[in-house]
Design an enzyme around this catalytic site. Structure first.
Site, mmCIF file in Angstrom:
data_model
loop_
_atom_site.group_PDB
_atom_site.id
_atom_site.type_symbol
_atom_site.label_atom_id
_atom_site.label_comp_id
_atom_site.label_asym_id
_atom_site.label_seq_id
_atom_site.Cartn_x
_atom_site.Cartn_y
_atom_site.Cartn_z
ATOM 1 N N GLU A 57 4.136 2.786 0.410
ATOM 2 C CA GLU A 57 2.745 2.422 0.677
ATOM 3 C C GLU A 57 2.527 0.934 0.418
ATOM 4 O O GLU A 57 3.104 0.376 -0.508
ATOM 5 C CB GLU A 57 1.838 3.265 -0.247
ATOM 6 N N ASP A 81 -0.747 -1.610 0.011
ATOM 7 C CA ASP A 81 -2.206 -1.476 -0.182
ATOM 8 C C ASP A 81 -2.979 -2.771 -0.268
ATOM 9 O O ASP A 81 -2.612 -3.659 -1.039
ATOM 10 C CB ASP A 81 -2.496 -0.840 -1.558
ATOM 11 N N GLU A 101 -6.986 -3.223 -1.365
ATOM 12 C CA GLU A 101 -8.213 -2.524 -1.740
ATOM 13 C C GLU A 101 -9.235 -3.547 -2.182
ATOM 14 O O GLU A 101 -8.905 -4.459 -2.943
ATOM 15 C CB GLU A 101 -7.961 -1.517 -2.870
#
Ligand code: NAG
Length: 279
Positions: A93, A95, A97
């Site tokens: 993953e 990311d 955010e």
């Protein structure tokens, strides 16, 4: 005149991604909308639920750009997540955010990299602009050598392939692109000190100009992997930071990085993860 504008329209259409074509709205029951013939997507969050979308296809390496305009005003407690994930217990993953804040206080851009299900590689940044006023470009260059996170073309973080030193690297699990807008007031706002102001709901984040023209895409329902060669061939597959990029990443990290797991002594009393200490 007419033909010229039709031609121009087709040209633009070929380059700008289309949300109807490339994504599915996956949750939020009408809180997510695709507008302007697929050129704009909005996610919203109210007290009942957030919303989210997911790419139809999967990608195994790519140069992936998205423009986002984040929740304006008092966005404390809201989190806009934009990430690539292969899903599953041993998932990879990548990311981005965005942690909202009180009006006038800065957003935090939180980043992480998971390999074979293991993350805990957080780096956080402030931005050098107000991410709620205009669209800004958030990019992931993911190739066999490294993962480079960029904001408006400035690299902010690099995760190198250090497999030869025993650090797992994402290279065989195709990933989908996801985004969601949700409420995380306990996690995102200084340990729950600041509450989400629901009188400001619905909170809305907007997306435009998705571009994955340079990517290896695995289309849904087919197992064939095609690496598109639009514009500059496949040079992105071997792209790395040039000296300008290296200067720029140093500048961003020096001036805007507010958390780096690789310098968090308290968290790693037995020693830092290997990627932190390999020069
Ligand atoms: C919000 O603003 C405060 C004050 O400037 C800052 O300390 C904090 O890191 C910001 N971000 C979040 C998510 O609280």
């Amino acid at each position: 005149m007419k033909n010229i504008s039709v031609f121009f329209f087709l040209l633009v259409a070929a380059f700008a991604g289309n949300f109807n074509q490339d994504f599915d709205i996956t949750w939020g029951d009408g809180r997510s909308k695709i507008l302007n013939n697929g050129k704009l997507l909005t996610l919203s969050l109210d007290k009942t639920s957030g919303s989210g979308f997911k790419s139809k296809g999967q990608y195994l390496f790519g140069k992936i750009d998205m423009q986002l305009k984040l929740v304006p005003g008092n966005s404390a407690g809201t989190v806009t997540a934009y990430y690539l994930s292969s899903l599953g217990s041993t998932h990879d993953e990548i990311d981005f955010e965005f942690l909202g804040n009180l009006s006038g206080d800065p957003y935090i851009l939180h980043t992480n990299v998971f390999t074979q299900g293991k993350g805990s590689r957080e780096q956080q940044f402030y931005l050098w602009f107000d991410p709620t006023k205009d669209f800004h470009t958030y990019s992931i260059l993911w190739n066999p050598q490294s993962i480079i996170f960029s904001v408006d073309g400035s690299p902010i973080r690099q995760f190198k392939n250090l497999e030869s030193k025993g650090v797992p690297y994402p290279k065989s699990q195709p990933m989908w692109i996801f985004s969601s807008l949700w409420d995380a007031e306990d996690w995102a706002t200084r340990g729950g000190l600041v509450k989400t102001d629901w009188s400001q709901a619905p909170f809305t984040a907007s997306y435009t100009n998705f571009n994955a023209d340079q990517a290896c895409k695995i289309s849904s329902g087919s197992s064939s992997n095609s690496c598109s060669k639009k514009s500059s061939g496949n040079s992105w597959l071997s792209e790395s930071l040039d000296s300008t990029g290296q200067e720029r990443i140093k500048w961003v990290q020096k001036n805007y990085m507010i958390y780096n797991y690789c310098t968090d002594n308290k968290r790693f009393p037995q020693g830092f993860p290997p990627e932190c200490t390999i020069a």
